[in-house]
Scaffold this motif. Structure first.
Motif, short mmCIF file in Angstrom:
data_model
loop_
_atom_site.label_atom_id
_atom_site.label_comp_id
_atom_site.label_asym_id
_atom_site.label_seq_id
_atom_site.Cartn_x
_atom_site.Cartn_y
_atom_site.Cartn_z
N LEU A 100 49.34 75.93 26.70
CA LEU A 100 48.30 74.99 26.31
C LEU A 100 46.97 75.38 26.94
O LEU A 100 46.91 75.70 28.12
CB LEU A 100 48.68 73.57 26.75
N VAL A 101 45.92 75.36 26.12
CA VAL A 101 44.57 75.59 26.60
C VAL A 101 43.80 74.29 26.37
O VAL A 101 43.49 73.94 25.23
CB VAL A 101 43.88 76.75 25.87
N GLY A 102 43.53 73.56 27.45
CA GLY A 102 42.91 72.25 27.33
C GLY A 102 41.49 72.25 27.85
O GLY A 102 41.24 72.60 29.01
N SER A 103 40.55 71.86 26.99
CA SER A 103 39.14 71.83 27.34
C SER A 103 38.70 70.40 27.60
O SER A 103 38.85 69.54 26.73
CB SER A 103 38.31 72.45 26.21
N SER A 104 38.16 70.12 28.79
CA SER A 104 37.64 68.81 29.14
C SER A 104 38.71 67.74 28.96
O SER A 104 39.75 67.79 29.63
CB SER A 104 36.38 68.52 28.31
N GLY A 115 48.43 89.25 17.29
CA GLY A 115 49.65 88.81 16.64
C GLY A 115 50.32 87.64 17.33
O GLY A 115 51.55 87.48 17.28
N ARG A 116 49.52 86.79 17.97
CA ARG A 116 50.04 85.67 18.75
C ARG A 116 49.88 84.37 17.96
O ARG A 116 48.83 84.11 17.38
CB ARG A 116 49.29 85.57 20.06
N THR A 117 50.90 83.56 17.89
CA THR A 117 50.80 82.26 17.23
C THR A 117 49.71 81.43 17.88
O THR A 117 49.59 81.39 19.11
CB THR A 117 52.14 81.51 17.33
N PHE A 118 48.90 80.76 17.04
CA PHE A 118 47.80 79.95 17.57
C PHE A 118 47.64 78.69 16.74
O PHE A 118 47.62 78.74 15.50
CB PHE A 118 46.49 80.74 17.54
N LEU A 119 47.51 77.57 17.42
CA LEU A 119 47.33 76.27 16.77
C LEU A 119 46.10 75.58 17.33
O LEU A 119 45.92 75.50 18.54
CB LEU A 119 48.55 75.38 17.01
N ARG A 120 45.24 75.11 16.43
CA ARG A 120 44.13 74.22 16.80
C ARG A 120 44.17 73.04 15.85
O ARG A 120 44.59 73.16 14.70
CB ARG A 120 42.78 74.94 16.76
N PHE A 121 43.72 71.88 16.32
CA PHE A 121 43.81 70.67 15.50
C PHE A 121 42.76 69.66 15.95
O PHE A 121 42.18 69.79 17.03
CB PHE A 121 45.22 70.06 15.59
N TRP A 138 43.19 66.84 30.24
CA TRP A 138 43.97 65.63 30.52
C TRP A 138 45.14 65.51 29.54
O TRP A 138 46.28 65.30 29.94
CB TRP A 138 43.05 64.43 30.45
N ILE A 139 44.84 65.68 28.25
CA ILE A 139 45.90 65.59 27.25
C ILE A 139 46.97 66.64 27.52
O ILE A 139 48.18 66.37 27.39
CB ILE A 139 45.33 65.76 25.83
N SER A 140 46.57 67.83 27.92
CA SER A 140 47.54 68.89 28.22
C SER A 140 48.46 68.49 29.35
O SER A 140 49.67 68.75 29.30
CB SER A 140 46.80 70.19 28.58
N LEU A 156 43.55 72.49 22.80
CA LEU A 156 43.32 71.05 22.78
C LEU A 156 41.88 70.78 23.18
O LEU A 156 41.46 71.09 24.30
CB LEU A 156 44.28 70.33 23.75
N GLY A 157 41.12 70.22 22.25
CA GLY A 157 39.69 70.04 22.43
C GLY A 157 39.32 68.83 23.26
O GLY A 157 40.18 68.08 23.74
N GLY A 158 38.02 68.62 23.39
CA GLY A 158 37.51 67.58 24.26
C GLY A 158 37.16 66.29 23.55
O GLY A 158 37.35 66.13 22.34
#
Length: 251
Positions: A97-101, A53-59, A105-107, A30-32
């Motif tokens: 969840l990996v939340g940046s900046s 081999g790990r599922t990964f989602l960015r949006f 907060w969103i995470s 989850l970006g900033g």
């Protein structure tokens, strides 16, 4: 780079995303604020996840990157809705969840909203409640008047020649999504990463968040000399190490 796919949210917004298949628990980046899914950290973590081999989602949130909408029309509530739709509709099973900046907060909002769907959290210079505690609290009287009368105020940006335009809706909606005013229990592993030279999110914010969170496995790591981007090879390695810890505990 492959073209993104698109998800239409229940609110009718088109969210651009990239999803790499793999095993669970998956990883969601989850970006900033005013960032997008093509940043260094997002792409690095995608490659890292794919190699394992790990599922990964960015949006991209609406109004960001390749998603629909205008940035100035958005607010924390909208972007939280985007994140909830992407996570629930595009992923299966538990997610870390990996939340940046702002993504931090969103995470935290997702931890409240999605329950057991969230299996762990890595916060990178997490910026909970920044619209109230950083922006509004830092406005002088003239800026507050401009926000009320004009509906927006311009702030200088360290990352672009163009200023940040902060809208009254962003500030007012942010107050409906604050996470540091009420208890926040996280029953899964949490790793908070923070640079000591971060001028956008001071380390005092990370210390406040650490003190506020309740849970059995919550740790804060300070990287001396790291700035808000947290994208040097050393910082990326620290993100990987934190993510490995959380994934192993969540598996």
């Amino acid at each position: 780079m492959a073209a993104p796919r698109y998800l239409t949210t229940p609110q009718g917004r088109r969210i651009a995303y990239h999803l790499s298949p793999g095993t669970a628990p998956g990883v969601v980046f989850l970006g900033g604020f005013k960032s997008d899914m093509e940043g260094t950290k997002a792409l690095h973590l995608q490659a890292w996840a794919e190699a394992r081999g790990r599922t990964f989602l960015r949006f991209d949130y609406s109004g960001h990157g390749q998603s629909s909408g205008k940035f100035l029309d958005g607010c924390i509530g909208d972007w939280a809705e985007d994140a909830a739709a992407a996570i629930t509709e595009l992923t299966e099973g538990p997610q870390v969840l990996v939340g940046s900046s702002m993504g931090g907060w969103i995470s935290l909002l997702m931890c409240r909203r999605l329950g057991a769907k969230v299996a762990g959290l890595v916060g990178i210079a997490a910026a909970p409640d920044f619209t109230e505690d950083s922006m509004w609290a830092g406005f002088d009287a003239a800026q507050r008047r401009a926000l009320e009368t004009d509906g927006q105020v311009a702030l200088p940006s360290d990352y672009s020649d163009d200023p940040y335009i902060i809208t009254r809706r962003l500030i007012e909606n942010g107050r409906d999504h604050l996470v540091l005013r009420t208890p926040l229990s996280l029953p899964f592993p949490v790793r908070l990463l923070q640079g000591t030279d971060d001028t956008d999110v001071p380390q005092a914010v990370a210390l406040r968040l650490l003190a506020h969170l309740e849970g059995p496995d919550i740790r804060l790591t300070l990287m001396k000399g790291a700035d808000h981007r947290f994208s040097t090879p050393e910082c990326l390695a620290l993100i990987e190490a934190a993510l490995i810890e959380v994934l192993e505990a969540a598996a």
